[in-house]
Design an enzyme around this catalytic site. Structure first.
Site, PDB file in Angstrom:
ATOM      1  CE1 TYR A  89     -52.498 -19.103 -39.990  1.00 49.53           C
ATOM      2  CE2 TYR A  89     -54.760 -19.132 -39.237  1.00 49.53           C
ATOM      3  CZ  TYR A  89     -53.658 -19.787 -39.745  1.00 49.53           C
ATOM      4  OH  TYR A  89     -53.711 -21.134 -39.993  1.00 49.53           O
ATOM      5  CB  ALA A  90     -53.406 -10.498 -37.025  1.00 53.40           C
ATOM      6  CD  GLU A 144     -55.679 -11.176 -49.906  1.00 48.38           C
ATOM      7  OE1 GLU A 144     -54.442 -11.057 -49.965  1.00 48.38           O
ATOM      8  OE2 GLU A 144     -56.398 -10.380 -49.278  1.00 48.38           O
TER       9      GLU A 144
END
Length: 188
Positions: free
Chosen positions: A114-115, A137
């Protein structure tokens, strides 16, 4: 204090219910094909997010205030995919329910998959004797819409065990997020 290995994580999950449901190995594929991995890794546990999301919206022009949070700042969404608007964020919860031992500190970090797409998971501690579903989050730092996949790996938990138990645990001080289920909004 030492970081704990896959063997320790398996033992704590199976003997003490530290993680439920628990996947003892890393899962990289399912019946539908390739997925973002989840389950036990060498020195951590990759969690999944459930299919209920709260996507931040500025449609009501509310002020973001952690002491008096306006729930109308979110739109509820359910599904296997959540689209996060550009430069916005969404909340979700883990599929897994955690029971952290009194002598353990757990840190939640984002997954590199995801990063590398500009989606950042907030670094969050799980304090000694905290329990519940973790509210996650996801920040979309890109100028494009971004996808989060439910029931697949989204973050990694690292476990640090101390030689001694803490004097006052999260449970002892009746922490405000103790025993949370579902996506939990800020509490003052």
């Amino acid at each position: 204090m030492s970081i704990k290995s896959d063997l320790w994580i398996r033992r704590m999950a199976e003997e003490h219910g530290m993680i439920e449901p628990f996947e003892s190995h890393q899962v990289r594929a399912n019946g539908d094909g390739r997925i973002i991995s989840f389950g036990t890794s060498s020195y951590g546990y990759d969690v999944r997010c459930a299919a209920d999301f709260k996507v931040f919206t500025n449609i009501n022009s509310a002020v973001v205030d952690p002491k008096e949070f306006d729930e109308s700042s979110f739109v509820d969404k359910e599904g296997d995919v959540c689209i996060i608007p550009p430069n916005s964020f969404a909340l979700a919860r883990t599929v897994e329910y955690f029971r952290i031992p009194r002598n353990v500190l757990t840190i939640c970090l984002g997954k590199s998959t995801y990063a590398r797409c500009g989606i950042i998971v907030n670094v969050t501690p799980l304090e000694p004797e905290w329990e519940g579903h973790v509210t996650l989050e996801f920040s979309n730092t890109t100028p494009l819409p971004a996808k989060i996949y439910a029931h697949e790996g989204v973050a990694q938990m690292l476990f640090f065990e101390s030689d001694e138990a803490c004097e006052v645990s999260y449970k002892d001080r009746a922490g405000k997020y103790q025993g949370q289920v579902g996506v939990t909004l800020p509490k003052a």
